[in-house]
Enzyme design. Structure first.
Site, mmCIF file in Angstrom:
data_model
loop_
_atom_site.group_PDB
_atom_site.id
_atom_site.type_symbol
_atom_site.label_atom_id
_atom_site.label_comp_id
_atom_site.label_asym_id
_atom_site.label_seq_id
_atom_site.Cartn_x
_atom_site.Cartn_y
_atom_site.Cartn_z
ATOM 1 N N ASP A 12 -13.806 -62.423 27.446
ATOM 2 C CA ASP A 12 -14.258 -63.473 26.428
ATOM 3 C C ASP A 12 -15.754 -63.774 26.267
ATOM 4 O OD1 ASP A 12 -13.158 -64.991 24.242
ATOM 5 O OD2 ASP A 12 -13.687 -66.667 25.578
ATOM 6 N N SER A 13 -15.915 -64.406 25.049
ATOM 7 C CA SER A 13 -17.340 -64.973 24.967
ATOM 8 C C SER A 13 -17.686 -66.139 25.876
ATOM 9 C CB SER A 13 -17.604 -65.263 23.307
ATOM 10 O OG SER A 13 -16.528 -65.944 23.151
ATOM 11 N N CYS A 75 -11.260 -62.121 23.429
ATOM 12 C CA CYS A 75 -11.967 -62.846 22.297
ATOM 13 C C CYS A 75 -11.738 -62.218 20.978
ATOM 14 C CB CYS A 75 -13.378 -62.352 22.671
ATOM 15 S SG CYS A 75 -14.486 -63.063 21.334
ATOM 16 N N GLU A 152 -14.143 -77.546 22.220
ATOM 17 C CA GLU A 152 -14.622 -77.573 23.326
ATOM 18 C C GLU A 152 -15.259 -79.180 23.597
ATOM 19 O OE1 GLU A 152 -17.846 -74.751 23.612
ATOM 20 O OE2 GLU A 152 -16.407 -73.083 23.458
ATOM 21 N N CYS A 187 -7.933 -67.127 17.127
ATOM 22 C CA CYS A 187 -9.094 -67.437 17.789
ATOM 23 C C CYS A 187 -8.815 -68.203 19.005
ATOM 24 C CB CYS A 187 -10.002 -68.487 16.982
ATOM 25 S SG CYS A 187 -11.188 -69.233 18.061
ATOM 26 N N HIS A 189 -9.574 -70.427 20.788
ATOM 27 C CA HIS A 189 -9.565 -71.752 21.283
ATOM 28 C C HIS A 189 -8.504 -72.540 20.674
ATOM 29 C CE1 HIS A 189 -13.624 -71.003 22.237
ATOM 30 N NE2 HIS A 189 -13.955 -72.333 22.504
HETATM 31 N N1 DGL Z 1 -13.578 -66.470 21.641
HETATM 32 C C1 DGL Z 1 -14.025 -66.507 20.247
HETATM 33 C C2 DGL Z 1 -12.823 -65.941 19.343
HETATM 34 O O1 DGL Z 1 -11.775 -65.762 19.908
HETATM 35 C C3 DGL Z 1 -14.279 -68.065 19.947
HETATM 36 C C4 DGL Z 1 -15.591 -68.745 20.348
HETATM 37 C C5 DGL Z 1 -16.896 -67.768 20.092
HETATM 38 O O2 DGL Z 1 -17.273 -67.858 18.686
HETATM 39 O O3 DGL Z 1 -17.669 -67.183 20.845
HETATM 40 O O4 DGL Z 1 -13.135 -65.516 18.404
#
Ligand code: DGL
Length: 275
Positions: A12-13, A75, A152, A187, A189
């Protein structure tokens, strides 16, 4: 001789993909996991295809070098923008979150009309719309860029977040989409916002969590990938082994990550991916 347990690499990012890891742990508790959070380079959601693809391929190679036998691209942005590039670069099977999310939406939507929420980049790629239209569904995608920083910040049940969600969902379900009956959380989050989104979305709407759908797909893929092992030969340990790598502060990863994973995070190492 005992059979080796599968090692699942999760990319993930940053921290958000821990919602996917959480779902994986529920469905596949008997695996080992290596999680890579590219916290130094997040957010991906506002970046270009080229940049996201380059970062994601580097991370995929890192996870493979650490022994991952299958890669889960948790991600949504990286999946939407770069799944093909990651799959082509990897030497192990790769599972993204978009197809499982679209499949789950197709199975719950009676009206065949759904709303997908995600980052700017995910929405601009139209990866979800293509996956849903390919299954005969009508889809509206809505970018909700403010939701990631609000989650966050820990404001998962805050009046400000509720107001922001009201505005986004009001626009998404307005204008010809009142009868959409599923909301895809596109997403990492957003699973933390499920209770709030249940309150804000129109009452007839079912929420589809792509993290949960992905975990189920990975479980099925693993059964096919790994030869059946007699129960007596399977290496048994009561707990999965979890290893975490982050490209920015280890301390911050622990602190923020616990909120996404739902329990404490022990073994985090810092990793520096050279450009
Ligand atoms: N992990 C990213 C997603 O699921 C969200 C956070 C980011 O923009 O890096 O799209």
């Amino acid at each position: 001789m005992t059979a080796r347990r599968p090692t699942i690499g999760v990319f993930d990012s940053g921290f958000g993909g821990l919602t996917v890891l959480k779902a994986l742990l529920e469905v596949i508790p008997g695996a080992d996991y290596i999680y890579f959070g590219d916290t130094a380079r997040l957010p991906y959601g506002s970046k270009s295809v080229e940049t996201v693809a380059r970062y994601a391929v580097e991370a995929a190679h890192y996870l493979e070098d650490q022994g991952a036998g299958v890669l889960v691209i948790a991600c949504n942005t990286a999946t939407a923008l770069a799944l093909d590039r990651i799959t082509a670069a990897a030497h192990v099977p790769v599972v993204g979150v978009v197809e499982p999310g679209a499949e789950a939406a197709a199975s719950v939507s009676k009206n065949k009309k759904v709303v997908v929420i995600g980052t700017e980049a995910t929405v601009s790629s139209h990866a979800y719309r293509k996956a849903l239209e390919g299954r005969g569904l009508d889809a509206r995608e809505k970018a909700c860029p403010l939701l990631v920083p609000l989650v966050e910040e820990g404001w998962v049940d805050h009046p400000v977040t509720e107001e922001v969600a009201h505005i986004y969902l009001g626009e998404a379900f307005g204008d010809g989409f009142h009868d959409a009956d599923a909301l895809v959380l596109g997403c990492t989050h957003y699973p933390l916002l499920k209770p709030l989104l249940h309150r804000v979305a129109p009452p007839h709407v079912r929420i589809v969590d792509s993290a949960e759908s992905t975990a189920r797909v990975v479980a099925t893929r693993l059964q096919k990938l790994l030869p059946p092992t007699p129960a007596a030969q399977v290496e048994r340990r009561s707990l999965p082994r979890l290893k975490f790598f982050a490209t920015d502060s280890v301390e911050k990863f622990r602190r923020l990550g616990e909120r996404f994973l739902g329990h404490s995070i022990e073994d985090v190492r810092h990793v520096d991916l050279k450009e």
